[in-house]
Design an enzyme around this catalytic site. Sequence first.
Site, PDB file in Angstrom:
ATOM      1  N   TYR A  47       0.833  -1.199   0.000  1.00 18.70           N
ATOM      2  CA  TYR A  47       0.000   0.000   0.000  1.00 18.70           C
ATOM      3  C   TYR A  47       0.871   1.254   0.000  1.00 18.70           C
ATOM      4  O   TYR A  47       0.580   2.220  -0.688  1.00 18.70           O
ATOM      5  CB  TYR A  47      -0.945   0.015   1.212  1.00 18.70           C
ATOM      6  N   PHE A  99      -7.379  21.060 -25.145  1.00 16.76           N
ATOM      7  CA  PHE A  99      -7.653  19.624 -25.228  1.00 16.76           C
ATOM      8  C   PHE A  99      -8.888  19.368 -24.357  1.00 16.76           C
ATOM      9  O   PHE A  99      -9.072  20.011 -23.324  1.00 16.76           O
ATOM     10  CB  PHE A  99      -6.463  18.766 -24.794  1.00 16.76           C
ATOM     11  N   THR A 100      -9.692  18.409 -24.791  1.00 13.15           N
ATOM     12  CA  THR A 100     -11.014  18.189 -24.178  1.00 13.15           C
ATOM     13  C   THR A 100     -10.981  18.093 -22.645  1.00 13.15           C
ATOM     14  O   THR A 100     -11.600  18.898 -21.953  1.00 13.15           O
ATOM     15  CB  THR A 100     -11.647  16.916 -24.766  1.00 13.15           C
ATOM     16  N   ASP A 140       1.810  19.981 -20.644  1.00 13.10           N
ATOM     17  CA  ASP A 140       1.168  18.685 -20.881  1.00 13.10           C
ATOM     18  C   ASP A 140       2.183  17.860 -21.668  1.00 13.10           C
ATOM     19  O   ASP A 140       2.366  18.053 -22.871  1.00 13.10           O
ATOM     20  CB  ASP A 140      -0.130  18.882 -21.678  1.00 13.10           C
ATOM     21  N   LYS A 156       0.292   7.268 -23.403  1.00 16.45           N
ATOM     22  CA  LYS A 156       0.774   7.593 -24.756  1.00 16.45           C
ATOM     23  C   LYS A 156       2.270   7.321 -24.854  1.00 16.45           C
ATOM     24  O   LYS A 156       2.669   6.188 -25.018  1.00 16.45           O
ATOM     25  CB  LYS A 156       0.441   9.053 -25.102  1.00 16.45           C
ATOM     26  N   ARG A 185     -12.881  14.629 -34.386  1.00 14.95           N
ATOM     27  CA  ARG A 185     -12.258  15.730 -33.667  1.00 14.95           C
ATOM     28  C   ARG A 185     -12.725  17.019 -34.339  1.00 14.95           C
ATOM     29  O   ARG A 185     -12.017  17.641 -35.106  1.00 14.95           O
ATOM     30  CB  ARG A 185     -10.726  15.633 -33.692  1.00 14.95           C
ATOM     31  N   PHE A 197     -18.682  13.930 -26.799  1.00 11.84           N
ATOM     32  CA  PHE A 197     -18.227  13.046 -27.884  1.00 11.84           C
ATOM     33  C   PHE A 197     -18.099  11.591 -27.456  1.00 11.84           C
ATOM     34  O   PHE A 197     -18.212  10.691 -28.265  1.00 11.84           O
ATOM     35  CB  PHE A 197     -16.882  13.546 -28.453  1.00 11.84           C
TER      36      PHE A 197
HETATM   37  N1  F0G Z   1      -3.629  15.528 -22.585  1.00 14.12           N
HETATM   38  C1  F0G Z   1      -3.592  15.138 -23.870  1.00 14.12           C
HETATM   39  C2  F0G Z   1      -2.831  15.949 -24.860  1.00 14.12           C
HETATM   40  C3  F0G Z   1      -4.271  13.973 -24.253  1.00 14.12           C
HETATM   41  O1  F0G Z   1      -4.225  13.600 -25.524  1.00 14.12           O
HETATM   42  C4  F0G Z   1      -4.986  13.240 -23.281  1.00 14.12           C
HETATM   43  C5  F0G Z   1      -5.737  12.047 -23.662  1.00 14.12           C
HETATM   44  C6  F0G Z   1      -4.997  13.698 -21.964  1.00 14.12           C
HETATM   45  C7  F0G Z   1      -4.294  14.850 -21.654  1.00 14.12           C
HETATM   46  C8  F0G Z   1      -5.760  12.989 -20.886  1.00 14.12           C
HETATM   47  O2  F0G Z   1      -5.104  11.836 -20.504  1.00 14.12           O
HETATM   48  O3  F0G Z   1      -6.640   9.986 -21.227  1.00 14.12           O
HETATM   49  O4  F0G Z   1      -4.774   9.580 -19.611  1.00 14.12           O
HETATM   50  O5  F0G Z   1      -6.760  10.857 -18.913  1.00 14.12           O
HETATM   51  N2  F0G Z   1      -5.978  11.777 -24.858  1.00 14.12           N
HETATM   52  C9  F0G Z   1      -6.607  10.583 -25.353  1.00 14.12           C
HETATM   53  C10 F0G Z   1      -6.708  10.670 -26.850  1.00 14.12           C
HETATM   54  C11 F0G Z   1      -7.845  10.162 -24.679  1.00 14.12           C
HETATM   55  O6  F0G Z   1      -7.306   9.749 -27.429  1.00 14.12           O
HETATM   56  O7  F0G Z   1      -6.192  11.608 -27.447  1.00 14.12           O
HETATM   57  P1  F0G Z   1      -5.871  10.496 -20.035  1.00 14.12           P
END
Ligand code: F0G
Length: 471
Positions: A85, A137-138, A228, A271, A395, A462
Site C-alpha cells: 500500500y 484539449f477536451t 502537458d 501515450k 475531432r 463526444f
Molecule cells: N492531454 C492530452 C494531450 C491527451 O491527448 C490526453 C488524452 C490527456 C491529456 C488525458 O489523458 O486519457 O490519460 O486521462 N488523450 C486521449 C486521446 C484520450 O485519445 O487523445 P488520459
Amino acid sequence: MSQSRYKTMGQQFGRRSWAEPWKIKMVEPISMTSPKERQKALIDAGYNTFLLRSEDVYIDLLTDSGTSAMSDRQWAGMMLGDEAYAGSRNFYHLEEAVKTYYGYKYLVPTHQGRGAEHLISQALIKKGDYIPGNMYFTTTRLHQEIAGGTFIDVIIDEAHDPDDTHPFKGNIDPEKLETLIKKAGKENIPYVSLAGTVNMAGGQPVSMANLKATRKLCNRYGIPIYLDATRMVENAFFIQEREAEYSGKSIAEILKEFCSYTDGAWMSAKKDHLVNIGGWLAVNDNELFDKLRNMVVIYEGLHTYGGMAGRDMEAIAIGISEAVQDDHVRSRVNQVRYLGDLLSEWDIPIVQPVGGHAIFLNARSIYDHIPQDQFPAQRLAAELYLDSGIRAMERGIVSAGRDPETGDHRYPKLELVRLTIPRRVYTQAHMDVVAEAVKAIFDNRKQTKGLKMVYEPSVLRFFQARFESIT
Ligand code: F0G
C-alpha cells in the site's frame, strides 16, 4: 503528388532507410466482420465509434492512448510489482525515471492524465482566472473550467489552417499571450498551459525557440508554465528534425532541455510511455508539491501509488527509458508519415504537415456539402467503420462541445477525423489497408449525408453522444 513537406527518410534518400527497432514475439488475432454485421453494430452504437465493441473492430485507430504494445522488458517488470500500500519499490523507480529524463524535482502519481489535470487545476486555478494555452484539449479544458477558470487559445493562427505547412504549428503566439496578460492582469493568470505536440491541431509541435521566448515573456510577469507532456517525446523528435541547432542532440537531451524551461508537467503515460494505464504530475515548487501530495490521497490514492498498481508503475518506469530512444521515436513518427504520404499522393485532404501520433482527415473539405451542425467528421468516422471495420475518432464540432455561457455549439475551424496510430502495434500492411479504405470513402463522398444528434451528454459529449442518419 504528395503535399507533405516532411518526407519519410526512405523518400529523402531514395530508399527505405528506417524500420521498426523491434520484432514481434506475441500476436493478438483480429478478424474482419461482414458489411451486414458492421451496419448493425454502427446503428447499435448510435454512429459513435466510442460506443462500438472492440471485438467488432478490425483495425483500431480510435486512439494511441493505452493501446501500445509493451516490450518484453516491460512485461518482465510487471512481474516485479511490489504491491505494498505504501512505499512500493516501483514508485521509487518511477520517481527516478521522471527525474532522470524529465528533470522535475517532485512526483505525484495519478491513475491517468486527467487525474493529474484535476489536481493541478484545483491546486492552481481560482474562480475567474484565465488559462492561456496552445489550443484546447477536451479533458484539460474541462478540468480548468470545473476549477472556475476560462481557457484562452493563444496558439498561432496557422494552427487553425489544416493546409498551412508551418513546421511548428503548436507554437504560442507571444502577442496573443501578452495581450491577454495585459487585459486580464497577471494575478488572474495562474499559469500557461502548454502542450508538447498539440493533439487537436493534428499532433503539431512547439519549437524550443518558441518555448524560450514564452519563458522570457512569462518571467517578466511572474507567470509559471506547466506542460502537458503526454506526447512530448514526439515533440522532441520534431525539434531534432526542424531546429538546426538541435539536429545533433538526442531525443533525451532535447526532452530534458525543453522541460527545464517549464515549472512542471502532467502526463498521460498511456501515450509516450508505452503502457496501458497510468499518469503523473511533476513539479519543482516544494509548496505546490505539498498541496498536491495532500490532494492526491483524496482523489487518486496514496502519494506513492496514486491509483496505479506497483506493476503499472514499473512498466511506466521502463517505458520512459524506451520512449526516449531515437530509433524508437523515428520509426513511430515515420509510420504515421507513411500513411500520410499515401493519402496525400491520392490528393485526400489531411492536416499538413503530418504530426506525431495520427493522420487527421479534413472532413470539412471532404464533405464540403454537409453543414458543420450535421457533423461531417462524425459521419466520416462512421463511414470508415462501415466500409472496412476501421475505427477512427471525430475531432470537430462534437468534440468541441458547447459554450458554457451561451449553450451554443462551439464551431471549431478544424473539423477532422483522427486516424490515431498505436505505438508498436500495426504493420505497414495495415497502413496500406487503411489508406485504401479512406480512398474508397473519399471516392464516394458526394453521396454521403449528414447526421442528427439524438442523445447529448452534458459534458465531454463526444464519448457517449448518439446520432441518426439524415435521410
Ligand atoms: N492531454 C492530452 C494531450 C491527451 O491527448 C490526453 C488524452 C490527456 C491529456 C488525458 O489523458 O486519457 O490519460 O486521462 N488523450 C486521449 C486521446 C484520450 O485519445 O487523445 P488520459
